[in-house]
Motif scaffolding. Structure first.
Motif, PDB file in Angstrom:
ATOM      1  N   LEU A 256      32.678 -15.372 -35.851  1.00  0.00           N
ATOM      2  CA  LEU A 256      32.640 -15.042 -34.274  1.00  0.00           C
ATOM      3  C   LEU A 256      32.251 -13.434 -34.414  1.00  0.00           C
ATOM      4  O   LEU A 256      31.453 -13.139 -33.330  1.00  0.00           O
ATOM      5  CB  LEU A 256      34.036 -14.977 -33.725  1.00  0.00           C
ATOM      6  CG  LEU A 256      34.246 -14.418 -32.499  1.00  0.00           C
ATOM      7  CD1 LEU A 256      33.501 -15.699 -31.313  1.00  0.00           C
ATOM      8  CD2 LEU A 256      35.637 -14.544 -32.124  1.00  0.00           C
ATOM      9  N   GLY A 257      32.749 -12.573 -35.159  1.00  0.00           N
ATOM     10  CA  GLY A 257      32.133 -11.291 -35.109  1.00  0.00           C
ATOM     11  C   GLY A 257      30.713 -11.025 -35.464  1.00  0.00           C
ATOM     12  O   GLY A 257      30.248  -9.972 -35.369  1.00  0.00           O
ATOM     13  N   ASN A 258      30.199 -12.060 -36.019  1.00  0.00           N
ATOM     14  CA  ASN A 258      28.893 -12.058 -36.371  1.00  0.00           C
ATOM     15  C   ASN A 258      27.813 -12.409 -35.112  1.00  0.00           C
ATOM     16  O   ASN A 258      26.694 -12.274 -35.383  1.00  0.00           O
ATOM     17  CB  ASN A 258      28.519 -12.948 -37.644  1.00  0.00           C
ATOM     18  CG  ASN A 258      27.066 -12.551 -38.237  1.00  0.00           C
ATOM     19  OD1 ASN A 258      26.966 -11.507 -38.504  1.00  0.00           O
ATOM     20  ND2 ASN A 258      26.508 -13.698 -38.688  1.00  0.00           N
ATOM     21  N   ALA A 433      35.937 -27.106 -38.415  1.00  0.00           N
ATOM     22  CA  ALA A 433      34.675 -27.303 -38.785  1.00  0.00           C
ATOM     23  C   ALA A 433      33.712 -27.418 -37.753  1.00  0.00           C
ATOM     24  O   ALA A 433      32.538 -26.999 -37.635  1.00  0.00           O
ATOM     25  CB  ALA A 433      34.680 -28.680 -39.577  1.00  0.00           C
ATOM     26  N   THR A 434      34.124 -28.238 -36.419  1.00  0.00           N
ATOM     27  CA  THR A 434      33.283 -28.184 -35.437  1.00  0.00           C
ATOM     28  C   THR A 434      33.148 -27.036 -34.863  1.00  0.00           C
ATOM     29  O   THR A 434      31.915 -26.398 -34.262  1.00  0.00           O
ATOM     30  CB  THR A 434      34.009 -29.162 -34.249  1.00  0.00           C
ATOM     31  OG1 THR A 434      33.994 -30.542 -35.280  1.00  0.00           O
ATOM     32  CG2 THR A 434      32.948 -29.452 -33.199  1.00  0.00           C
ATOM     33  N   LEU A 435      34.228 -25.990 -34.584  1.00  0.00           N
ATOM     34  CA  LEU A 435      34.096 -25.031 -34.042  1.00  0.00           C
ATOM     35  C   LEU A 435      33.082 -24.102 -34.966  1.00  0.00           C
ATOM     36  O   LEU A 435      32.577 -23.297 -34.172  1.00  0.00           O
ATOM     37  CB  LEU A 435      35.662 -24.176 -34.213  1.00  0.00           C
ATOM     38  CG  LEU A 435      35.773 -22.953 -33.517  1.00  0.00           C
ATOM     39  CD1 LEU A 435      37.341 -22.775 -32.985  1.00  0.00           C
ATOM     40  CD2 LEU A 435      35.416 -21.441 -34.159  1.00  0.00           C
ATOM     41  N   SER A 436      33.132 -23.907 -36.126  1.00  0.00           N
ATOM     42  CA  SER A 436      32.191 -23.251 -36.708  1.00  0.00           C
ATOM     43  C   SER A 436      30.616 -23.654 -36.513  1.00  0.00           C
ATOM     44  O   SER A 436      29.656 -22.959 -36.397  1.00  0.00           O
ATOM     45  CB  SER A 436      32.211 -23.414 -38.525  1.00  0.00           C
ATOM     46  OG  SER A 436      31.288 -22.694 -38.782  1.00  0.00           O
ATOM     47  N   THR A 437      30.420 -25.120 -36.141  1.00  0.00           N
ATOM     48  CA  THR A 437      29.005 -25.537 -35.663  1.00  0.00           C
ATOM     49  C   THR A 437      28.883 -24.995 -34.577  1.00  0.00           C
ATOM     50  O   THR A 437      27.556 -24.513 -34.223  1.00  0.00           O
ATOM     51  CB  THR A 437      29.143 -27.039 -35.524  1.00  0.00           C
ATOM     52  OG1 THR A 437      29.438 -27.558 -37.005  1.00  0.00           O
ATOM     53  CG2 THR A 437      27.793 -27.526 -35.242  1.00  0.00           C
ATOM     54  N   ALA A 444      22.296 -19.344 -32.639  1.00  0.00           N
ATOM     55  CA  ALA A 444      21.020 -19.713 -32.549  1.00  0.00           C
ATOM     56  C   ALA A 444      20.356 -19.653 -31.246  1.00  0.00           C
ATOM     57  O   ALA A 444      19.141 -19.287 -30.922  1.00  0.00           O
ATOM     58  CB  ALA A 444      20.915 -21.290 -32.981  1.00  0.00           C
ATOM     59  N   TYR A 445      21.335 -19.780 -30.217  1.00  0.00           N
ATOM     60  CA  TYR A 445      20.769 -19.621 -28.968  1.00  0.00           C
ATOM     61  C   TYR A 445      20.401 -18.150 -28.625  1.00  0.00           C
ATOM     62  O   TYR A 445      19.299 -17.869 -27.937  1.00  0.00           O
ATOM     63  CB  TYR A 445      21.664 -20.209 -27.930  1.00  0.00           C
ATOM     64  CG  TYR A 445      21.497 -19.628 -26.619  1.00  0.00           C
ATOM     65  CD1 TYR A 445      20.717 -20.566 -25.623  1.00  0.00           C
ATOM     66  CD2 TYR A 445      22.126 -18.492 -25.986  1.00  0.00           C
ATOM     67  CE1 TYR A 445      20.566 -20.071 -24.294  1.00  0.00           C
ATOM     68  CE2 TYR A 445      21.908 -17.959 -24.632  1.00  0.00           C
ATOM     69  CZ  TYR A 445      21.128 -18.887 -23.631  1.00  0.00           C
ATOM     70  OH  TYR A 445      20.842 -18.540 -22.453  1.00  0.00           O
ATOM     71  N   GLU A 449      16.625 -16.996 -27.437  1.00  0.00           N
ATOM     72  CA  GLU A 449      16.531 -16.660 -26.124  1.00  0.00           C
ATOM     73  C   GLU A 449      16.070 -14.945 -26.210  1.00  0.00           C
ATOM     74  O   GLU A 449      15.358 -14.480 -25.176  1.00  0.00           O
ATOM     75  CB  GLU A 449      17.707 -16.654 -25.264  1.00  0.00           C
ATOM     76  CG  GLU A 449      17.585 -16.425 -23.798  1.00  0.00           C
ATOM     77  CD  GLU A 449      16.714 -17.579 -23.200  1.00  0.00           C
ATOM     78  OE1 GLU A 449      16.258 -17.152 -22.043  1.00  0.00           O
ATOM     79  OE2 GLU A 449      16.547 -18.788 -23.895  1.00  0.00           O
ATOM     80  N   ALA A 450      16.549 -14.315 -27.057  1.00  0.00           N
ATOM     81  CA  ALA A 450      16.318 -12.717 -27.222  1.00  0.00           C
ATOM     82  C   ALA A 450      15.681 -12.436 -28.522  1.00  0.00           C
ATOM     83  O   ALA A 450      16.089 -10.977 -28.812  1.00  0.00           O
ATOM     84  CB  ALA A 450      17.565 -12.169 -26.888  1.00  0.00           C
ATOM     85  N   ALA A 451      14.920 -13.206 -29.010  1.00  0.00           N
ATOM     86  CA  ALA A 451      14.283 -12.910 -30.364  1.00  0.00           C
ATOM     87  C   ALA A 451      13.519 -11.653 -30.223  1.00  0.00           C
ATOM     88  O   ALA A 451      13.585 -10.825 -31.180  1.00  0.00           O
ATOM     89  CB  ALA A 451      13.235 -14.018 -30.369  1.00  0.00           C
TER      90      ALA A 451
END
Length: 737
Positions: A256-258, A433-437, A444-445, A449-451
């Motif tokens: 989350l902090g990443n 596991a799903t939360l990590s995904t 990724a978004y 979006e802000a690349a």
């Protein structure tokens, strides 16, 4: 009283008047302080009389035989003359221009009238440059066309710290209209005053260098008295029961902090915001063995559990108001069936009925507001969106709770509105596991979006390293403890004329070197992450002063034993001030006006001066303690006196150079080099106070070691007032510094 004492008496009166005026300003306002003291006729006469009597004493004392000393004193007279010319004949004002509008007048701020330019100005274009990927201004730029009788004479590009100049008029970027179609410029017409003042600055810097290197000046004489030769190197820059808090596992919280977040005017790791959030609430970047990311995740995902935690640090007055014992309160402690317990005290503060404990109450309320912002989703601006209507390259950062743009595609709208709610459900179900995904999808978004505006990946990683190695509190405790213990041990050996125990010296050097290397690495990381020299706030300047103290210690320790414990102690104390002064130090983009190399040079030199003057103060305390034993330690006191006098020259010169470099910076940014702001005034007071210590030939009691050291200890109070007192009691434009 001899005539040669007259200038010092007049300077003492001026110093007292300046100090008094800062408190007049606090009570009656800036304009009252200007008219009553700073720019009053009697204050101008006092400066003029001081200058005249000083000039007479200079030639009576035949200082013309000592070139550098004569130049040094004449430079101050030249600076005063330039200031007087500016005050009498200088013209300042403002002009507001709209795009494609032509004007030939400006508002004179002194007479409150309209004055005419000998030309016309037209605003061709005004623009705001933001830091990449943010809405934080980096610079304001005005393009002005200068014309006369429909003929273009010049084109000026004016921005922060870049002056536009034509025909003796100087223009400074001051502000802009809310719609972005107009600019506000400060105007200055002072061709003679500024020139004379700058000539005084140049003569001052030249004379200070010559004073330190010429053999017939006071500094070299002290060197011949077998004091410390290496000092010259310093002139170069160098609560209630609560259940266990529930949160995410450490690995998921780190993930989350990443994420990226728009925080404090810039794009940074969510870890940075988590650290500031936890430190703001608790005073430390961790709680009950949990990392900052776990604390933030706990409040986000399990609020009903965390509102019971005694994590909110409060002052005793607030603790008494909300009915708790101790210094930590829970969120629930602030509420009762009757409502929010701070409502009445806050109303009293806002209506002016209460001043007692106002700071403690508003600080506690600020912490509660931060929690409310987190609860309603406003705090987490983690969703970038590049709208087709925005300027190319700009990205808007949104939180889940905001009203989203109408042109946003439906899939993005759903993702922003629902993804954090989905994470909350997964957290309660412990479907990690799903939360990590989902966290991966948010990352990724962000990158898609802000690349073009995201910070460099190396900078991003570096900031995470910086967040994880911040050991300010541990370093403060270590240096202060070792400094205090070693002071008494070193003093014992020194007074017995014995060499310090070899292993003690080695251990002290290991701690000194390790601390120095850590600070260099820590400050370098902060500078790399922020993109500018980290000298823009109190936390950063105290870190730099701690570094300066350790460098001084490393340079002097072989020549003077007590430098080691004093340096360690000073380094620890400055770390403590950094830690206490800003419990949650934030890395922020520089305000446009602060983005000047002159600011960094100004702060660096001032911090070097403060470090040297702090050493002199500790020297003084040691000498005063030894003087209680009468003649027994007379030779040691004499040695301390010579060292302090030697340090005083570069310290005062650095202080002088720092003040006047700051004046040049102010003139480049605001169009005036002195504004009688409380910080400026107290810096001048500090300079005047310490300058007395350089004149022991005229002030004879300064030749007595005990009186000299007592004066140096008391003089340090002016530094404490300049650095801390102005911020906490007087305020002003420089109160951030």
């Amino acid at each position: 009283m001899k005539f040669k004492h007259t200038p010092f008496l007049l300077l003492a009166v001026a110093t007292i008047a300046l100090a008094t005026a800062t408190f007049v300003e606090k009570k009656q306002g800036h304009e009252a302080a200007l008219s009553i003291v700073f720019t009053s006729w009697w204050m101008i006469a006092l400066w003029a009389l001081t200058a005249l009597t000083s000039l007479i004493v200079i030639f009576r004392q035949k200082l013309q035989r000592r070139g550098a000393t004569l130049m040094l004193h004449l430079s101050f007279l030249l600076i005063l003359a330039g200031a007087l010319i500016t005050h009498i004949w200088g013209v300042t004002g403002t002009v507001n221009l709209r795009t494609n509008q032509t004007v030939n007048t400006f508002k004179n701020t002194s007479s409150n009238t309209l004055d005419k330019f000998p030309f016309s100005l037209t605003l061709n274009n005004f623009s705001i440059e933001n830091y990449p990927g943010t809405l934080s201004p980096m610079d304001y730029i005005s393009q002005i066309i200068i014309s006369k009788e429909n003929h273009t004479l010049d084109t000026l590009h004016i921005s922060m710290n870049k002056i536009g100049e034509t025909q003796g008029y100087r223009f400074y970027q001051s502000g802009y209209d809310a719609d972005g179609q107009g600019t506000l410029l400060s105007v200055s017409h002072d061709p003679w005053g500024i020139g004379i003042t700058y000539a005084g600055y140049a003569l001052l810097f030249l004379s200070m260098v010559l004073f330190l290197i010429l053999p017939n000046e006071g500094f070299r004489k002290l060197l011949r008295e077998k004091a410390i030769l290496t000092i010259i190197l310093l002139c170069a820059p160098l609560s209630s029961q609560a259940t266990a808090p529930q949160t995410l596992p450490d690995s998921l919280a780190s993930k989350l902090g990443n994420l990226y977040v728009y925080y404090n005017g810039r794009i940074c790791p969510l870890q940075t915001m988590a650290k500031d959030f936890t430190t703001k609430l608790y005073g430390k970047p961790f709680y009950d063995g949990l990392s900052a990311e776990q604390v933030l995740a706990g409040w986000m995902l399990y609020p009903t559990n965390w509102i019971e935690q005694p994590i909110i640090k409060v002052k005793p007055a607030v603790a008494k108001m909300i009915g708790i014992s101790g210094k930590y309160a829970s969120y629930q402690d602030f509420h009762s069936p009757e409502g929010y317990k701070l409502d009445i005290p806050l109303t009293d503060i806002h209506t002016g009925r209460r001043t007692e404990n106002a700071r403690a109450i508003t600080d506690a309320d600020e912490k509660m507001n931060i929690l409310l912002m987190l609860f309603n989703g406003q705090l987490l601006k983690i969703y970038p969106y590049a709208s087709p209507t925005m300027i190319h390259g700009q990205v808007e950062w949104l939180s889940q709770s905001e009203r989203l743009p109408k042109d946003m595609p439906e899939d993005k709208w759903i993702f922003i509105k629902k993804s954090m709610d989905y994470i909350g459900e997964l957290a309660w179900q412990k479907d990690y596991a799903t939360l990590s995904t989902v966290l991966d999808k948010i990352k990724a978004y962000q990158e898609h979006e802000a690349a073009n505006v995201l910070p460099d990946k190396q900078v991003f990683k570096t900031e995470k390293i910086y967040n994880s190695i911040d050991c300010t509190q541990l370093l403060a405790i270590l240096l202060t403890t070792v400094g205090l213990i070693s002071f008494f041990v070193y003093l014992y050996y020194w007074l017995r004329r014995q060499k310090t125990n070899r292993w003690l010296h080695i251990c002290a050097n290991i701690i000194l070197t390790a601390s120095l290397l850590y600070l260099v690495f820590f400050i370098s990381l902060r500078g790399y992450v922020s993109g500018h020299l980290p000298l823009s706030n109190g936390y950063e300047t105290m870190q730099f002063m701690s570094l300066c103290s350790l460098v001084v210690t490393l340079l002097f320790q072989r020549r003077y034993q007590l430098v080691m414990p004093i340096g360690l102690l000073l380094g620890g104390l400055t770390q403590m001030v950094a830690m206490m002064g800003e419990a949650n130090p934030q890395i922020t983009p520089l305000m446009p006006v602060l983005a000047s190399p002159l600011l960094s040079l100004h702060v660096c030199i001032i911090m070097i001066a403060y470090s040297l003057l702090a050493f002199i103060m500790f020297n003084g305390l040691t000498a005063l303690a030894l003087s209680l034993h009468c003649d027994r330690y007379k030779s040691f006191i004499s040695q301390l006196t010579r060292i302090s006098r030697l340090m005083l020259f570069p310290a005062v010169f650095c202080l002088t150079a720092g003040i006047f470099i700051g004046a040049v910076w102010a003139n480049q940014s605001w169009g005036r080099y002195w504004g009688w702001d409380p910080k400026e005034v107290w810096a001048l007071i500090t300079l005047l106070v310490y300058s007395f210590g350089l004149h022991r030939q005229s002030i004879h009691w300064m030749n007595r070691p005990v009186w000299f050291h007592l004066y140096m200890v008391l003089a340090f109070l002016s530094i404490l007032m300049t650095y801390f007192g102005v911020n906490y009691f007087l305020g002003g434009m420089h109160s951030y510094a």
